[in-house]
Design an enzyme around this catalytic site. Structure first.
Site, PDB file in Angstrom:
ATOM      1  N   TRP A 125       0.832  -1.206   0.000  1.00  0.00           N
ATOM      2  CA  TRP A 125       0.000   0.000   0.000  1.00  0.00           C
ATOM      3  C   TRP A 125       0.865   1.254   0.000  1.00  0.00           C
ATOM      4  CZ3 TRP A 125      -4.510  -0.877  -1.749  1.00  0.00           C
ATOM      5  CH2 TRP A 125      -5.162  -2.072  -1.471  1.00  0.00           C
ATOM      6  N   ASP A 178      -0.875   6.363   6.822  1.00  0.00           N
ATOM      7  CA  ASP A 178      -1.946   5.433   6.456  1.00  0.00           C
ATOM      8  C   ASP A 178      -2.051   4.406   7.582  1.00  0.00           C
ATOM      9  OD1 ASP A 178      -3.573   3.445   5.461  1.00  0.00           O
ATOM     10  OD2 ASP A 178      -2.454   3.147   3.594  1.00  0.00           O
ATOM     11  N   LYS A 183     -11.188  -2.352   8.165  1.00  0.00           N
ATOM     12  CA  LYS A 183     -10.308  -3.312   8.849  1.00  0.00           C
ATOM     13  C   LYS A 183     -10.488  -3.269  10.355  1.00  0.00           C
ATOM     14  CE  LYS A 183      -7.668  -3.646   4.815  1.00  0.00           C
ATOM     15  NZ  LYS A 183      -7.085  -2.711   3.869  1.00  0.00           N
TER      16      LYS A 183
HETATM   17  C1  PLP Z   1      -6.701  -2.087   2.776  1.00  0.00           C
HETATM   18  C2  PLP Z   1      -5.674  -1.019   2.774  1.00  0.00           C
HETATM   19  C3  PLP Z   1      -5.719   0.069   1.878  1.00  0.00           C
HETATM   20  C4  PLP Z   1      -6.769   0.177   0.813  1.00  0.00           C
HETATM   21  O1  PLP Z   1      -7.967   0.554   1.371  1.00  0.00           O
HETATM   22  P1  PLP Z   1      -9.272   0.836   0.508  1.00  0.00           P
HETATM   23  O2  PLP Z   1     -10.224   1.344   1.540  1.00  0.00           O
HETATM   24  O3  PLP Z   1      -9.673  -0.463  -0.128  1.00  0.00           O
HETATM   25  O4  PLP Z   1      -8.950   1.856  -0.517  1.00  0.00           O
HETATM   26  C5  PLP Z   1      -4.750   1.036   1.991  1.00  0.00           C
HETATM   27  N1  PLP Z   1      -3.791   0.962   2.927  1.00  0.00           N
HETATM   28  C6  PLP Z   1      -3.710  -0.060   3.785  1.00  0.00           C
HETATM   29  C7  PLP Z   1      -2.618  -0.085   4.804  1.00  0.00           C
HETATM   30  C8  PLP Z   1      -4.647  -1.077   3.748  1.00  0.00           C
HETATM   31  O5  PLP Z   1      -4.558  -2.106   4.604  1.00  0.00           O
END
Ligand code: PLP
Length: 386
Positions: A119, A198, A222
């Protein structure tokens, strides 16, 4: 009780129900069962209004309270200072990959990216559309198996921000203090440079000092709810940056001014995060959640540490509390592991194609009994196949 003995469809140790399995999914992740049950009721009729949650106006009193509570509870959990705006946006964490540079990075400026996983790679790629990108760390050569020390990071002269990903969902690595201490370690960024993070896969998994960040974002699905909303916590100072003309929907300051209601928001997803926030508070907040997460992940890491059969992907000082990545000696045994675990009520253990092997995601809502069951299964599988 252990799910190992149970058949799928009768996993009696999983909280209240007997028709759900242990769901090790990396995302969307499992949810607190009491929250799902509350949502079932509120879909029909919320707060005695005679109207279901998805049928209320986003300007109605019922929703006013849901949004105000969600924001206040989020602030309380994270002890988020008043100088930060809490926004509920759309487009997933993936949209933050362009919103961050669009709002914070001038065309002639450079942002530093710490590329610690899949990511983080995506984040750096998208930022190049808006300005200069310096990958101050690139973990590709080590297959993203560890988080760099400060000495390994090479910042540019004057980055407009530093971007990091606190937990690398696919590789199973996380920024942490040490092998034995899973609390925060953050990169020492140059003085005065805002840190953008993030936190999609580890938000609220441990006590967090938000004052260390300029901006934090997390897709909800998540650790704090369902897909459809993305939490953004941003310091007011960053809302003043104005590097280019942007449509209103892409501007943080517009969403802040309109209090996350610039257009019709994903009411159900925001409501759902609100319930998860109340659940976190009821668990005792982040101290209690952290303690439980360390114990849960420890049950599985303990098996890995004592085994010469399994091989962990992450270096010990970088391993994640949320996503535990490992493999057996062969791809065939990996497949057998996943299939046999599923037959015993443990689902979604197949690793991402980038790492192969297995991945056990043990988010906040994942029950300790599931970690115990997996640890026991792992020992038995090693005994039979090792
Ligand atoms: C799942 C994830 C994403 C992507 O998230 P979306 O909501 O599907 O765009 C980005 N960064 C991390 C660390 C993730 O685990």
């Amino acid at each position: 009780m252990s799910a190992v003995a149970a058949k799928p469809g009768s996993v009696s140790s999983h909280a209240s129900s007997n028709d759900r399995c242990f769901n090790f999914s990396a995302g969307p992740g499992c949810l607190p069962e009491e929250v799902i049950q509350q949502a079932q009721q509120d879909l029909w009729n919320i707060a005695g209004s005679g109207v279901g949650i998805c049928e209320h106006s986003h300007r109605a009193k019922v929703y006013d309270k849901i949004l105000a509570d969600a924001e206040a509870d989020c602030r309380k959990i994270g002890n988020i200072p008043a100088a930060y705006k809490i926004l509920f946006l759309t487009g997933g964490a993936t949209s933050q990959n362009f919103m961050v540079p669009a709002n914070l990075l001038g065309q002639d400026e450079t942002a530093d990216y710490l590329t610690t996983g899949y990511w983080a790679e995506k984040s750096a790629e998208q930022a190049k559309l808006y300005g200069g990108v310096n990958e101050a760390w690139d973990g590709r050569a080590s297959k993203h198996s560890y988080i760099p020390s400060d000495a390994e990071i090479k910042y540019s002269a004057k980055p407009s921000y530093v971007h990091m990903c606190s937990n690398n969902t696919i590789y199973g690595t996380e920024w942490r203090a040490s092998e034995t201490d899973a609390s925060w370690r953050l990169p020492k960024v140059p003085a005065g440079v805002p840190l953008v993070c993030d936190m999609s896969s580890d938000l609220f998994c441990r006590p967090t000092d938000f004052s260390k960040f300029g901006l934090v974002y997390a897709g909800a699905q998540k650790n704090i709810g369902i897909a459809g909303t993305t939490l953004v916590v941003v310091h007011e100072d960053l809302l003043k940056r104005n590097p280019r003309e942007l449509p209103g929907m892409l501007q943080y300051r517009v969403h802040a001014k309109d209090e996350s209601r610039h257009n019709t928001p994903p009411v159900f997803a925001i409501y759902f995060s609100g319930l998860v926030f109340k659940w976190i508070l009821k668990q005792g907040g982040l101290d209690a959640i952290f303690k439980r997460n360390v114990e849960k992940a420890g049950l599985i890491y303990d098996v890995l540490d004592k085994s010469s059969f399994y091989k962990a992907h992450a270096r010990k000082d970088s391993r994640s509390l949320m996503n535990i990545t490992f493999r057996t000696p062969t791809a065939e045994l990996d497949d057998k592991f996943v299939a046999e675990a599923k037959a015993q009520g443990m689902d979604q253990l197949k690793g991402h194609r980038a790492t192969g092997g297995m991945r056990a995601s043990t988010y906040n809502a994942f029950p300790r009994a599931g970690c115990e069951a997996l640890a026991q299964f792992m020992r038995e599988f090693e005994r039979k196949n090792g």
